[in-house]
Scaffold this motif. Structure first.
Motif, short mmCIF file in Angstrom:
data_model
loop_
_atom_site.label_atom_id
_atom_site.label_comp_id
_atom_site.label_asym_id
_atom_site.label_seq_id
_atom_site.Cartn_x
_atom_site.Cartn_y
_atom_site.Cartn_z
N TYR A 21 46.24 101.53 -34.70
CA TYR A 21 47.03 102.77 -34.72
C TYR A 21 47.95 102.85 -33.51
O TYR A 21 49.09 103.30 -33.61
CB TYR A 21 46.08 103.98 -34.76
CG TYR A 21 46.81 105.28 -34.72
CD1 TYR A 21 47.50 105.74 -35.84
CD2 TYR A 21 46.82 106.07 -33.57
CE1 TYR A 21 48.19 106.94 -35.81
CE2 TYR A 21 47.49 107.27 -33.53
CZ TYR A 21 48.18 107.70 -34.65
OH TYR A 21 48.86 108.89 -34.62
N PHE A 22 47.48 102.38 -32.37
CA PHE A 22 48.29 102.44 -31.15
C PHE A 22 49.12 101.17 -30.93
O PHE A 22 49.81 101.05 -29.92
CB PHE A 22 47.38 102.68 -29.93
CG PHE A 22 46.64 103.98 -29.99
CD1 PHE A 22 47.28 105.17 -29.66
CD2 PHE A 22 45.32 104.03 -30.39
CE1 PHE A 22 46.60 106.38 -29.72
CE2 PHE A 22 44.63 105.23 -30.45
CZ PHE A 22 45.28 106.41 -30.12
N ARG A 23 49.01 100.22 -31.84
CA ARG A 23 49.70 98.92 -31.74
C ARG A 23 49.39 98.22 -30.42
O ARG A 23 50.24 97.59 -29.81
CB ARG A 23 51.20 99.06 -31.94
CG ARG A 23 51.61 99.47 -33.35
CD ARG A 23 51.20 98.41 -34.37
NE ARG A 23 51.73 98.67 -35.69
CZ ARG A 23 51.00 99.14 -36.72
NH1 ARG A 23 49.72 99.41 -36.54
NH2 ARG A 23 51.55 99.33 -37.89
N ASP A 24 48.13 98.33 -30.01
CA ASP A 24 47.69 97.67 -28.79
C ASP A 24 46.68 96.56 -29.09
O ASP A 24 46.06 96.02 -28.19
CB ASP A 24 47.09 98.68 -27.81
CG ASP A 24 45.88 99.41 -28.36
OD1 ASP A 24 45.46 99.15 -29.51
OD2 ASP A 24 45.33 100.26 -27.64
N GLY A 25 46.51 96.25 -30.38
CA GLY A 25 45.60 95.20 -30.78
C GLY A 25 44.17 95.64 -31.02
O GLY A 25 43.36 94.88 -31.51
N SER A 59 52.00 92.14 -46.91
CA SER A 59 52.48 90.75 -46.87
C SER A 59 53.99 90.61 -46.75
O SER A 59 54.48 89.54 -46.37
CB SER A 59 51.97 89.99 -48.10
OG SER A 59 52.35 90.65 -49.28
N THR A 60 54.74 91.65 -47.04
CA THR A 60 56.19 91.57 -46.96
C THR A 60 56.67 91.92 -45.56
O THR A 60 56.32 92.98 -45.03
CB THR A 60 56.84 92.53 -47.99
OG1 THR A 60 56.39 92.15 -49.29
CG2 THR A 60 58.36 92.46 -47.93
N PRO A 61 57.49 91.05 -44.94
CA PRO A 61 58.02 91.35 -43.61
C PRO A 61 58.90 92.61 -43.62
O PRO A 61 59.59 92.88 -44.60
CB PRO A 61 58.87 90.11 -43.27
CG PRO A 61 58.34 89.04 -44.16
CD PRO A 61 57.89 89.72 -45.41
N ILE A 62 58.86 93.35 -42.53
CA ILE A 62 59.71 94.53 -42.35
C ILE A 62 60.36 94.38 -40.97
O ILE A 62 59.75 94.68 -39.94
CB ILE A 62 58.90 95.84 -42.43
CG1 ILE A 62 58.15 95.92 -43.76
CG2 ILE A 62 59.83 97.05 -42.27
CD1 ILE A 62 57.17 97.07 -43.84
N SER A 63 61.59 93.88 -40.97
CA SER A 63 62.24 93.52 -39.72
C SER A 63 62.47 94.71 -38.79
O SER A 63 62.32 94.58 -37.57
CB SER A 63 63.56 92.79 -39.99
OG SER A 63 64.42 93.61 -40.74
N TRP A 65 60.66 97.11 -38.17
CA TRP A 65 59.41 97.43 -37.46
C TRP A 65 58.85 96.21 -36.76
O TRP A 65 57.73 96.24 -36.26
CB TRP A 65 58.37 98.00 -38.42
CG TRP A 65 58.74 99.34 -38.98
CD1 TRP A 65 59.71 100.21 -38.54
CD2 TRP A 65 58.14 99.97 -40.11
NE1 TRP A 65 59.74 101.32 -39.33
CE2 TRP A 65 58.79 101.21 -40.30
CE3 TRP A 65 57.13 99.61 -40.98
CZ2 TRP A 65 58.45 102.08 -41.33
CZ3 TRP A 65 56.79 100.49 -42.00
CH2 TRP A 65 57.45 101.71 -42.16
N GLN A 66 59.61 95.12 -36.76
CA GLN A 66 59.19 93.85 -36.16
C GLN A 66 57.83 93.41 -36.72
O GLN A 66 56.98 92.91 -36.00
CB GLN A 66 59.16 93.95 -34.64
CG GLN A 66 60.51 94.27 -34.06
CD GLN A 66 60.48 94.54 -32.58
OE1 GLN A 66 59.43 94.59 -31.95
NE2 GLN A 66 61.65 94.70 -31.99
N PHE A 67 57.69 93.60 -38.04
CA PHE A 67 56.46 93.23 -38.74
C PHE A 67 56.74 91.99 -39.58
O PHE A 67 57.54 92.04 -40.50
CB PHE A 67 56.00 94.39 -39.62
CG PHE A 67 54.76 94.09 -40.41
CD1 PHE A 67 53.54 93.96 -39.78
CD2 PHE A 67 54.82 93.95 -41.79
CE1 PHE A 67 52.39 93.69 -40.50
CE2 PHE A 67 53.68 93.68 -42.52
CZ PHE A 67 52.46 93.55 -41.88
N PRO A 68 56.08 90.87 -39.23
CA PRO A 68 56.37 89.61 -39.92
C PRO A 68 55.74 89.48 -41.30
O PRO A 68 56.05 88.55 -42.04
CB PRO A 68 55.79 88.57 -38.97
CG PRO A 68 54.63 89.27 -38.34
CD PRO A 68 55.09 90.70 -38.18
N GLY A 69 54.87 90.41 -41.66
CA GLY A 69 54.11 90.27 -42.90
C GLY A 69 52.85 89.46 -42.63
O GLY A 69 52.87 88.54 -41.81
#
Length: 121
Positions: A21-25, A59-63, A65-69
């Motif tokens: 949730y916090f994108r801290d891993g 599974s789909t990348p969302i550039s 949001w810098q999300f590679p999928g």
């Protein structure tokens, strides 16, 4: 210090890509986290197909949001409700207990979680 379901310190699930949730891993939550992203899961092709059909395409990348999928083998903090739903459907991915928040025990038992424990040699 946040604890995991084993009662020890919560460890990082994944930082590349950054999850939680916090994108801290870390698979930890806050009252604003409607999904309760507290289960550190290791993606499988079967689960990724299932969750996409449920409207949550991981599974789909969302550039923007810098999300590679995600791909099979990727780790990700899942919503406990989605993991439980997948478990009922027979497609739950394995989980890393050391990186799964103790708060998951409010929703399910340690015995069920241990059945899906990822074992690394």
């Amino acid at each position: 210090m946040e604890l995991n379901v084993l009662g020890t310190e919560l460890v990082v699930c994944c930082t590349n890509p950054a999850t939680g949730y916090f994108r801290d891993g870390l698979c930890r939550t806050a009252s604003q986290d409607e999904g309760t992203h507290i289960v550190c899961a290791i993606m499988t092709d079967e689960f990724l197909k299932y969750t996409k059909l449920q409207g949550n395409d991981l599974s789909t990348p969302i550039s923007q949001w810098q999300f590679p999928g995600l791909v099979a083998g990727s780790k990700w903090c899942l919503c406990v409700s989605r993991w439980l739903q997948a478990e009922k459907m027979g497609v739950a991915p394995p989980i890393v207990l050391e990186a799964t928040s103790y708060k998951a025990l409010k929703y399910t038992s340690i015995d069920l979680l241990k059945r899906y424990e990822a074992i690394f040699l």
